[in-house]
Design a protein around this motif. Sequence first.
Motif, PDB file in Angstrom:
ATOM      1  N   GLN A   9       1.144   4.780   3.175  1.00 37.74           N
ATOM      2  CA  GLN A   9       1.048   4.134   4.479  1.00 37.74           C
ATOM      3  C   GLN A   9       2.367   3.467   4.820  1.00 37.74           C
ATOM      4  N   ARG A  47      -7.881  12.207   1.358  1.00 37.51           N
ATOM      5  CA  ARG A  47      -8.520  11.056   0.714  1.00 37.51           C
ATOM      6  C   ARG A  47      -8.150   9.780   1.468  1.00 37.51           C
ATOM      7  N   GLU A  48      -6.913   9.743   1.867  1.00 38.27           N
ATOM      8  CA  GLU A  48      -6.451   8.582   2.611  1.00 38.27           C
ATOM      9  C   GLU A  48      -7.157   8.490   3.963  1.00 38.27           C
ATOM     10  N   SER A 102      -0.170   4.682  -1.243  1.00 40.40           N
ATOM     11  CA  SER A 102      -0.999   5.593  -0.457  1.00 40.40           C
ATOM     12  C   SER A 102      -0.191   6.221   0.668  1.00 40.40           C
ATOM     13  N   LEU A 104      -1.984  12.232   9.263  1.00 42.01           N
ATOM     14  CA  LEU A 104      -2.269  12.269   7.823  1.00 42.01           C
ATOM     15  C   LEU A 104      -3.118  13.499   7.488  1.00 42.01           C
ATOM     16  N   ARG A 124      -3.529  14.736   3.659  1.00 41.32           N
ATOM     17  CA  ARG A 124      -3.836  13.511   2.890  1.00 41.32           C
ATOM     18  C   ARG A 124      -5.272  13.068   3.208  1.00 41.32           C
ATOM     19  N   GLU A 140       0.820  -1.205   0.000  1.00 45.33           N
ATOM     20  CA  GLU A 140       0.000   0.000   0.000  1.00 45.33           C
ATOM     21  C   GLU A 140       0.851   1.251   0.000  1.00 45.33           C
ATOM     22  N   THR A 164     -10.727   7.316   3.387  1.00 44.66           N
ATOM     23  CA  THR A 164     -10.781   5.892   3.044  1.00 44.66           C
ATOM     24  C   THR A 164     -10.594   5.034   4.289  1.00 44.66           C
ATOM     25  N   ARG A 165      -9.639   5.423   5.091  1.00 45.19           N
ATOM     26  CA  ARG A 165      -9.332   4.586   6.246  1.00 45.19           C
ATOM     27  C   ARG A 165     -10.377   4.737   7.354  1.00 45.19           C
TER      28      ARG A 165
END
Lengths: 927, 204
Positions: free
Chosen positions: A212, B22-23, A210, B15, B20, A207, B26-27
């Motif tokens: 991460q 969008r991340e 993204s 984040l 960030r 990932e 999503t999470r």
Amino acid sequence: MTGEARSSGSDESFEQLLREVARAPSIDPDEALVAQVDLVGRTLAHFRVVERIGAGGMGVVYRAIDEKLQRPVALKVLSPRAVRDREARELLLREARSAAAVNHPNIAAVYEVGEAGEAGETGETGNVSFIAMELVEGTTLRAQSKNGPIAPDALLHFATEIARGLARAHKQGIVHRDLKPDNVMTSGDGQVKILDFGLAKAVTSGETSSGQVAGTPAYMSPEQAMGAAVDARSDVFSFGVMLVELATGTLPEGVRKRAPAEIAARAPMPFAPIVARCLQHEPADRFADGDELLAALRAAMPSAGETKPAPTRRKGRVFPLVVAAGAAVVVTATVAIGVSSRRARDVHDPRLPASSAPPPVVTKPTPTLRRLTANIPADPIAHAALSPDGKSLAWSDATGLYVQTLGAPAPRAIELPSGGPSAVVAWTPSGKRLYASSTDALIEVDLATMATTEIAKGRFSGLAVAGDGKHIAFADTDRVGYLSLESPRDAHPLVQKKDGCFISEVAWSPDGGRIAYVSHCFDSLAATAIESVDLDGHAPQLALADPRLWNDSGYGGLVWTKAGELVYPLAEWLPAEPGSNLHALHVDPKTGAAIGSARQLTHLVGVNASRLSTDAEATRIAFVRFEVQTDVYLGALEDGGRRLHPPTRLTLTDRNERPSTFSRDGADVLFFTDRNGSFDLYAQAIAGGPARPLVATPAWETMSQLGPDGASLLFWQFPAVAAGEAVKPTLMRAHLDGTGNAPLLTTLGFSHPAGAGRPQPWEMRFRCPRAKDASCLLSERDGDALVFTALDPFTGRGKERFRFAHATAAQNLWDLSPDGRRLALPSANGPITVRTLEGGASFEVSLPSGCDPLVPTFASDGAGLFVSAECQDEAFRLYAIRFGEKPTLLWEDPPRLLLETEASPDGKQLAIAVKTSDDDVWMLQDW
Amino acid sequence: MEGAREAFEAELHLLHAQGRLREVATRVLGEYGGEVLGFLANVTGSRDEASVVFSQVCEDLWVGLPAFRFGCSLRTWMYTLARNATHRARLEPFGRKRVAISDHPELLEVEARVRTTTLTYLRSETKDRVRRLREELEPDDRTILVLRIDRDMSWNEVAAIMLGDRVEDEATRTQHAAWLRKRFERIKERLRAMLAREEAARRA
């Protein structure tokens, strides 16, 4: 299930029904995909799945039987979250295979990794990725820690075993990347196994697009959190976090931001120094790998020769205010059986199970703090000294001079002949007499008769009696010197204080040949230093220059111990919790030169220490513990700004908050605060209600101004750095609501971040007018010069307007009039110059005699100033100066310190930064 | 569990600070979507309605995320959004057009995955008697029960969700929390009364 639901009625069936009505099941969608496929009773490759035993981020774990070898295994069936695509799956399997190469009793073995359909077929379940691992019976350290802190003896055992496993893996180049209590299993017989070695990288590397990163954020090293490459030292960091959590029962916060020593202080001995090193932000400053870590833990463990019978197993303790001395404290005792068994395990056959439970460990008494005085904030301790036998304390406060036997119900008051408060106090080595300063004299006190005698004139800020009991070292307003008690009126001055500095502490070398002193320099923090001078008056010798010798109390502290060490406090700077800690430095009594490097003695958190004294053997240190807090107050102005209604507190946290400006409509005070740990910008409606965050980032945002356009918010932003690092602040621009931050310029000069209550840059300042056609003004240091340039909210630094070639620190705190046409420039001990920018005409305004200006601020009509001042009677006052009129006193509220002010645009309100302190004497024992 | 959640929240805070979003979205959906949808299913009493409201929550999450200040946890905020969306759905029965997150396929994918798996899981798990009792309660009463009993939230968290975005000040929340405790007792009294009625009807 909540307590209320349980206790709300006697009818159990009702409670059950209530729970069902309230039931709103949920499921982790990823887990659901795996959970929907019930593998129990089926076979994956040659593993027959027996029962489900758990689920986690990686997937579901089953107990299974390896039918080839007829042994039980833990079968981890990976969730789709862990292996989203083919590439990720392959990487995971590769990593797991490489981890499988590590064979060590403290690491759960990976037997096999692979993919399979059910019983070798494909289709029904589709291909499932799995890892077959050693089945470890027991509980995780996470489960154990739920019962509270783990007792130090057991923890030492666990820590050593984990380090042993890490050492082996690191030697083979394998990094765990996700070390945490959930990944360490312990069995009833004390066996420790680290799970999931090396898998974290594989699980998340699929990932990386993204951004991460592998691991669990709370345990990640700084480099891991940034997504940079990691090595064994990253595991060492995670180990440190875990150790603090297990030792205290709570996960430490801000591990990548706060000073390691501050976090380590929460851990009991012998872990604190180890944790402090593990948590260093720079990998190079940590233990290199598990091997070094193991060595440190072994060193902290008692040796077999230092045994004591019949140990008592100590319960885990959380120290609310833990003091963990460094090398001065050693673990001295343990149990022979425990050590033998542990040592035996160092060389035992790794295939054999551990033979015994972790042995208990007994440590030396923990350093403790004891409070000796309990003065109210309005009556702070001025100075204090511990008697040479460590059994009595002498102290002075606003009400007088006292001496008290520790533990006695009441102190004895000492009547000073000349009255007035006493500044400093010192004991003779015999403990039979005291020397104390009154307002203008040095007084000898015979403790047997309580008779007092004035022996010399002067205003003393430091006193110390030599070991021979015949000489007194002093610091006064101008110099450092000594006098002989045989002819005390003949002072022997040795050093003249430097311009822009003052001296507050003196200490004799153990041989009586030198006098050390602290020179606090407000003109240049970097020049603040400990120096010493011999009795012949040769040039002073520098022992230590450190701006952290400055602190918010205005006092330092200095002791020269018999062992030849200078002991002194150094401030902890933000982002660490504001406070200070004691350090020790060996200094040659002959030359005054430092020998080796300093060591940190205490790891206090949130404690400011100053005005040190010790008993004769330096086993106890008394110090004045002070707390400071700055708040925003608001008062209504009347009579054209000549009178002020008694101000009331506007901001209501226990942190430090200071006003920057008013909103254009005067409804809000914009202020900055460290309520979130770093300084952030907030707005507070003067009508009350909660404060609103404007800009709140991990960096520090301070001292905002509104641009002349009325649409820009300008402020300083300091990058978040380790404590004590020099920083280069950036001037930022944002919309009025704090959004849309963008850097405007980076200052030319450097600034040291200061402690709580003093976050402003010392070397630059900007102010903006309200008039739309005027420009903001920026001042920056260029060597000795203070350079003023125009400042545009959109283009940044403009043309140089003027400069002062030899500016003093006091001049940094200038102000710009609301029409942008005049500058108010304070001086340290003199008038305030009001200068017209165009044309250069200027005039001066003065405060009443005996008061020096601190921060001037223009009134909203530009026809006067509000000036905070420090006066010679040690009071802080706030004056209004209408140009052409005499100053009028607006407010004083001793002993509170009044700092900068801001007037509302309509001239009806004044916001004031008010600093309060609370000082008491504490004693550190067994350090 | 708490530690893991705190760690998750801390990571997302980081984040968020890095922009960030969008991340983060999503999470957050991946982590809390399932439980929030379960909550919606209880409160609305209908899987279909919960599904529609959930879409609204996803949109509100996406639209509100840039201005989210972490005055509460993301989890609490998700429940606040869910409660607000439920409220709005009752006021606007014909619903509104969803727009915002359609530009982001990965968000839609997570949303769809949460919806599919959770709703499938929820199917046929509710007993008739329980459903009947739920339907007798006001949606806000159901909300309070779920948050307090099933989600084991503190009264201050429940108060924060019930007050929504309107109040940021701690004193008001605390006051509201005290009021919610009383309301909670009244809900239980109502349920007892309903049960007594049912029992009487059954005997008759």
